[in-house]
Design a protein around this motif. Structure first.
Motif, PDB file in Angstrom:
ATOM      1  N   TRP A  81       0.827  -1.208   0.000  1.00  0.00           N
ATOM      2  CA  TRP A  81       0.000   0.000   0.000  1.00  0.00           C
ATOM      3  C   TRP A  81       0.856   1.250   0.000  1.00  0.00           C
ATOM      4  CZ3 TRP A  81      -0.765  -3.667   3.997  1.00  0.00           C
ATOM      5  CH2 TRP A  81      -1.890  -4.496   3.850  1.00  0.00           C
ATOM      6  N   LEU A  82       0.327   2.289  -0.609  1.00  0.00           N
ATOM      7  CA  LEU A  82       0.807   3.656  -0.474  1.00  0.00           C
ATOM      8  C   LEU A  82      -0.404   4.434   0.010  1.00  0.00           C
ATOM      9  CD1 LEU A  82       2.583   6.138  -0.799  1.00  0.00           C
ATOM     10  CD2 LEU A  82       2.198   6.024  -3.269  1.00  0.00           C
ATOM     11  N   VAL A  83      -0.338   4.908   1.249  1.00  0.00           N
ATOM     12  CA  VAL A  83      -1.498   5.558   1.862  1.00  0.00           C
ATOM     13  C   VAL A  83      -1.301   7.069   1.803  1.00  0.00           C
ATOM     14  CG1 VAL A  83      -2.960   5.721   3.907  1.00  0.00           C
ATOM     15  CG2 VAL A  83      -1.848   3.552   3.349  1.00  0.00           C
ATOM     16  N   SER A  84      -2.267   7.733   1.174  1.00  0.00           N
ATOM     17  CA  SER A  84      -2.166   9.166   0.927  1.00  0.00           C
ATOM     18  C   SER A  84      -3.551   9.733   0.633  1.00  0.00           C
ATOM     19  CB  SER A  84      -1.252   9.410  -0.276  1.00  0.00           C
ATOM     20  OG  SER A  84      -1.204  10.764  -0.609  1.00  0.00           O
ATOM     21  N   ARG A  85      -3.687  11.037   0.841  1.00  0.00           N
ATOM     22  CA  ARG A  85      -4.869  11.762   0.384  1.00  0.00           C
ATOM     23  C   ARG A  85      -4.504  12.681  -0.785  1.00  0.00           C
ATOM     24  NH1 ARG A  85      -6.128  12.122   5.850  1.00  0.00           N
ATOM     25  NH2 ARG A  85      -8.092  11.142   6.300  1.00  0.00           N
ATOM     26  N   ALA A  92      -3.011   5.644  -8.989  1.00  0.00           N
ATOM     27  CA  ALA A  92      -3.471   4.389  -8.372  1.00  0.00           C
ATOM     28  C   ALA A  92      -3.571   3.252  -9.384  1.00  0.00           C
ATOM     29  CB  ALA A  92      -4.802   4.595  -7.658  1.00  0.00           C
ATOM     30  N   ARG A  93      -4.178   3.498 -10.517  1.00  0.00           N
ATOM     31  CA  ARG A  93      -4.359   2.427 -11.499  1.00  0.00           C
ATOM     32  C   ARG A  93      -3.008   1.911 -12.001  1.00  0.00           C
ATOM     33  NH1 ARG A  93      -5.460   4.789 -15.790  1.00  0.00           N
ATOM     34  NH2 ARG A  93      -4.299   3.734 -17.390  1.00  0.00           N
ATOM     35  N   ARG A  94      -2.089   2.824 -12.279  1.00  0.00           N
ATOM     36  CA  ARG A  94      -0.779   2.421 -12.800  1.00  0.00           C
ATOM     37  C   ARG A  94       0.061   1.721 -11.725  1.00  0.00           C
ATOM     38  NH1 ARG A  94       1.716   7.327 -15.469  1.00  0.00           N
ATOM     39  NH2 ARG A  94       3.299   5.834 -16.105  1.00  0.00           N
ATOM     40  N   LEU A  95      -0.074   2.147 -10.486  1.00  0.00           N
ATOM     41  CA  LEU A  95       0.673   1.485  -9.406  1.00  0.00           C
ATOM     42  C   LEU A  95       0.093   0.110  -9.091  1.00  0.00           C
ATOM     43  CD1 LEU A  95       1.538   4.538  -7.191  1.00  0.00           C
ATOM     44  CD2 LEU A  95       3.164   2.881  -8.096  1.00  0.00           C
ATOM     45  N   ARG A  96      -1.189  -0.067  -9.346  1.00  0.00           N
ATOM     46  CA  ARG A  96      -1.802  -1.381  -9.143  1.00  0.00           C
ATOM     47  C   ARG A  96      -1.117  -2.419 -10.016  1.00  0.00           C
ATOM     48  NH1 ARG A  96      -6.998  -0.196 -10.334  1.00  0.00           N
ATOM     49  NH2 ARG A  96      -7.070   1.094  -8.494  1.00  0.00           N
ATOM     50  N   ASP A  97      -0.625  -2.010 -11.187  1.00  0.00           N
ATOM     51  CA  ASP A  97       0.130  -2.927 -12.064  1.00  0.00           C
ATOM     52  C   ASP A  97       1.422  -3.390 -11.406  1.00  0.00           C
ATOM     53  OD1 ASP A  97      -1.837  -2.626 -13.986  1.00  0.00           O
ATOM     54  OD2 ASP A  97      -0.718  -1.122 -15.134  1.00  0.00           O
ATOM     55  N   HIS A  98       1.893  -2.651 -10.406  1.00  0.00           N
ATOM     56  CA  HIS A  98       3.098  -3.022  -9.641  1.00  0.00           C
ATOM     57  C   HIS A  98       2.727  -3.738  -8.340  1.00  0.00           C
ATOM     58  CE1 HIS A  98       6.058  -0.695 -12.013  1.00  0.00           C
ATOM     59  NE2 HIS A  98       5.018   0.055 -12.284  1.00  0.00           N
ATOM     60  N   GLY A  99       1.433  -4.018  -8.155  1.00  0.00           N
ATOM     61  CA  GLY A  99       0.985  -4.691  -6.940  1.00  0.00           C
ATOM     62  C   GLY A  99       0.799  -3.753  -5.755  1.00  0.00           C
ATOM     63  N   ILE A 100       0.745  -2.453  -6.011  1.00  0.00           N
ATOM     64  CA  ILE A 100       0.628  -1.461  -4.945  1.00  0.00           C
ATOM     65  C   ILE A 100      -0.749  -0.806  -5.013  1.00  0.00           C
ATOM     66  CG2 ILE A 100       1.554   0.698  -4.011  1.00  0.00           C
ATOM     67  CD1 ILE A 100       4.210  -0.105  -5.552  1.00  0.00           C
ATOM     68  N   GLU A 101      -1.429  -0.825  -3.893  1.00  0.00           N
ATOM     69  CA  GLU A 101      -2.722  -0.173  -3.793  1.00  0.00           C
ATOM     70  C   GLU A 101      -2.510   1.226  -3.218  1.00  0.00           C
ATOM     71  OE1 GLU A 101      -7.038  -1.427  -2.053  1.00  0.00           O
ATOM     72  OE2 GLU A 101      -5.412  -2.877  -1.871  1.00  0.00           O
ATOM     73  N   VAL A 102      -2.980   2.244  -3.916  1.00  0.00           N
ATOM     74  CA  VAL A 102      -2.895   3.630  -3.441  1.00  0.00           C
ATOM     75  C   VAL A 102      -4.279   4.015  -2.958  1.00  0.00           C
ATOM     76  CG1 VAL A 102      -2.313   6.011  -4.036  1.00  0.00           C
ATOM     77  CG2 VAL A 102      -1.139   4.115  -5.184  1.00  0.00           C
ATOM     78  N   LEU A 103      -4.347   4.402  -1.695  1.00  0.00           N
ATOM     79  CA  LEU A 103      -5.648   4.729  -1.137  1.00  0.00           C
ATOM     80  C   LEU A 103      -5.515   5.665   0.056  1.00  0.00           C
ATOM     81  CD1 LEU A 103      -6.872   1.729   0.964  1.00  0.00           C
ATOM     82  CD2 LEU A 103      -4.736   1.686  -0.232  1.00  0.00           C
ATOM     83  N   ALA A 104      -6.622   6.329   0.359  1.00  0.00           N
ATOM     84  CA  ALA A 104      -6.693   7.222   1.513  1.00  0.00           C
ATOM     85  C   ALA A 104      -6.785   6.381   2.784  1.00  0.00           C
ATOM     86  CB  ALA A 104      -7.907   8.136   1.390  1.00  0.00           C
ATOM     87  N   PRO A 105      -6.379   6.949   3.929  1.00  0.00           N
ATOM     88  CA  PRO A 105      -6.356   6.154   5.166  1.00  0.00           C
ATOM     89  C   PRO A 105      -7.719   5.602   5.576  1.00  0.00           C
ATOM     90  CG  PRO A 105      -5.764   8.445   5.598  1.00  0.00           C
ATOM     91  CD  PRO A 105      -5.866   8.294   4.126  1.00  0.00           C
TER      92      PRO A 105
END
Length: 150
Positions: free
Chosen positions: A116-120, A128-141
């Motif tokens: 995860w990369l947690v950010s607002r 978020a969509r492009r990082l999901r290709d790297h297995g990373i979920e970008v989302l707010a806390p």
């Protein structure tokens, strides 16, 4: 007993999420904070991220919230694993953030294979969509939750 470090999912927090947790005591960070404190999630950061947080804390804009610097740095030292800075230029075709100040969060998340990369921050959330290709979920806390086993 905690699982081995390699079995613990990794998270990168941007500076505002750290402030939400340790200064503003934002209830939207409660689940994430609880997981960090008990060690079911491994928080990673770099020296540059620590310096950014120190700079923000030193500017005086947060005085009304009476940040307890000793507690903030104790939490950092106890719950954060500091990592070496990723290569400054990264691999060819690396993801670029529209806000160059936020590039360090993306680079570390990819280098450490964070879950995860947690950010607002909008610039980070836009990737978020492009990082999901790297297995990373970008989302707010407030959207973060530790997956249940099984």
């Amino acid at each position: 007993m905690l699982p081995p470090e390699s079995a613990v999912p990794t998270v990168v927090l941007d500076s505002n999420v750290v402030l939400d947790w340790l200064v503003f005591r934002n209830p939207e960070c409660a689940a994430l904070a609880g997981a960090l404190v008990v060690g079911s999630v491994r928080w990673v950061a770099t020296g540059a991220m620590r310096n950014e947080l120190a700079h923000v804390l030193s500017r005086g804009h947060l005085a009304a919230w009476l940040p307890d610097l000793a507690t903030i740095w104790t939490h950092w030292d106890r719950h954060c694993t500091e990592m070496p800075e990723p290569a400054p230029h990264g691999p060819p075709g690396r993801l670029r953030c529209s806000d160059s100040d936020d590039q360090k969060f993306i680079d570390l998340a990819i280098a450490c294979r964070a879950r995860w990369l947690v950010s607002r921050d909008r610039a980070l959330l836009k990737l978020a969509r492009r990082l999901r290709d790297h297995g990373i979920e970008v989302l707010a806390p407030d959207r973060w939750a530790l997956p249940t086993p099984g």
